[in-house]
Design a protein around this motif. Structure first.
Motif, short mmCIF file in Angstrom:
data_model
loop_
_atom_site.label_atom_id
_atom_site.label_comp_id
_atom_site.label_asym_id
_atom_site.label_seq_id
_atom_site.Cartn_x
_atom_site.Cartn_y
_atom_site.Cartn_z
N ALA A 47 1.68 -21.91 -3.06
CA ALA A 47 2.14 -20.59 -2.21
C ALA A 47 2.49 -19.39 -3.36
N ASP A 48 3.27 -19.75 -4.32
CA ASP A 48 3.77 -19.07 -5.39
C ASP A 48 2.47 -18.59 -6.44
N GLN A 49 1.59 -19.43 -6.54
CA GLN A 49 0.54 -19.15 -7.29
C GLN A 49 -0.28 -18.04 -6.72
N ALA A 50 -0.55 -18.58 -5.52
CA ALA A 50 -1.31 -17.48 -4.57
C ALA A 50 -0.77 -16.15 -4.26
N TYR A 51 0.44 -16.10 -4.23
CA TYR A 51 1.16 -14.84 -3.97
C TYR A 51 1.07 -13.93 -5.53
N ARG A 52 1.28 -14.57 -6.60
CA ARG A 52 0.90 -13.88 -7.96
C ARG A 52 -0.46 -13.58 -8.26
N GLU A 53 -1.40 -14.28 -7.64
CA GLU A 53 -2.80 -14.06 -7.87
C GLU A 53 -3.15 -12.92 -7.09
N ALA A 54 -2.44 -12.71 -5.98
CA ALA A 54 -2.88 -11.62 -4.90
C ALA A 54 -2.24 -10.23 -5.30
N MET A 55 -1.37 -10.22 -6.55
CA MET A 55 -0.74 -9.22 -6.76
C MET A 55 -1.88 -8.11 -7.29
N PRO A 56 -1.62 -6.81 -7.40
CA PRO A 56 -2.04 -5.61 -7.82
C PRO A 56 -2.47 -5.71 -9.33
N ASP A 57 -3.44 -5.26 -9.93
CA ASP A 57 -3.91 -4.93 -11.20
C ASP A 57 -3.22 -3.65 -11.49
N PHE A 58 -2.87 -3.40 -12.79
CA PHE A 58 -2.35 -2.25 -13.68
C PHE A 58 -3.76 -1.10 -13.53
N THR A 59 -4.14 -0.37 -12.69
CA THR A 59 -5.09 0.43 -12.74
C THR A 59 -4.82 2.06 -12.67
N ASP A 60 -3.81 2.28 -11.75
CA ASP A 60 -3.39 3.67 -11.67
C ASP A 60 -1.75 3.63 -11.16
N ARG A 61 -1.20 4.88 -11.12
CA ARG A 61 -0.19 4.87 -10.60
C ARG A 61 0.40 4.29 -9.24
N ALA A 62 -0.52 4.33 -8.40
CA ALA A 62 -0.44 3.72 -7.18
C ALA A 62 -0.46 2.04 -7.09
N SER A 63 -1.22 1.77 -8.04
CA SER A 63 -1.37 0.14 -8.26
C SER A 63 -0.04 -0.25 -8.77
N LEU A 64 0.77 0.51 -9.71
CA LEU A 64 1.76 0.18 -10.48
C LEU A 64 3.02 0.22 -9.36
N ILE A 89 9.50 -5.72 -13.20
CA ILE A 89 9.69 -4.39 -12.57
C ILE A 89 10.08 -3.54 -13.58
N THR A 90 10.82 -3.84 -14.88
CA THR A 90 10.93 -3.22 -16.14
C THR A 90 9.49 -2.94 -16.68
N GLY A 91 8.86 -3.93 -16.99
CA GLY A 91 7.52 -3.53 -17.44
C GLY A 91 6.41 -2.84 -16.72
N ALA A 92 6.58 -2.70 -15.35
CA ALA A 92 5.81 -1.75 -14.65
C ALA A 92 6.26 -0.51 -14.58
N ARG A 93 7.70 -0.20 -14.64
CA ARG A 93 8.18 0.96 -14.86
C ARG A 93 7.99 1.75 -16.24
N HIS A 94 8.01 0.77 -17.30
CA HIS A 94 7.71 1.45 -18.29
C HIS A 94 5.98 1.92 -18.42
N ALA A 95 5.37 1.16 -17.79
CA ALA A 95 3.90 1.57 -17.86
C ALA A 95 3.66 2.83 -17.07
N LEU A 96 4.57 2.90 -15.92
CA LEU A 96 4.70 4.04 -15.00
C LEU A 96 4.85 5.39 -15.93
N SER A 97 6.20 5.23 -16.75
CA SER A 97 6.50 6.28 -17.46
C SER A 97 5.58 6.56 -18.67
#
Length: 109
Positions: A47-64, A89-97
């Protein structure tokens, strides 16, 4: 003409719903989690692996933003521990910035 007054109490009491794309991303992750749980019985790993694999890729602001919402929901489901979730979350926020401001993006389109 009246000017609405806001304070921390009224803002906290008025939740801002997430954008529709974030709701859809979290629903995809949650559905994958449920499917993984159904296929694995009591095995949380699937279940955990399926959740992780379904998460969005970093392609744009909305996906982050979607990614951050999925991490937060994943922390609630205990897919991610506090330390790992905080790092994601910290990594995604850095990517957003690192992205240009939205006004620059929208004027170039």
């Amino acid at each position: 003409m009246s000017i609405p007054l806001y304070n921390s109490a009224t803002e906290a009491a008025t939740p801002h719903p997430p954008p529709h794309h974030a709701i859809a991303a979290v629903q995809r992750c949650r559905a994958a989690f449920s499917q993984g749980a159904a296929n694995g019985g009591k095995n949380r790993t699937l279940a955990d692996q399926a959740y992780r694999e379904a998460m969005p890729d970093f392609t744009d602001r909305a996906s982050l933003q979607d990614f951050i919402c999925c991490v937060i929901r994943g922390m609630n489901l205990r897919v991610f521990g506090q330390k790992e979730g905080s790092r994601l979350i910290t990594g995604a926020r850095h990517a957003l910035s690192a992205l240009p401001p939205e006004s620059v993006l929208s004027s170039e389109e």
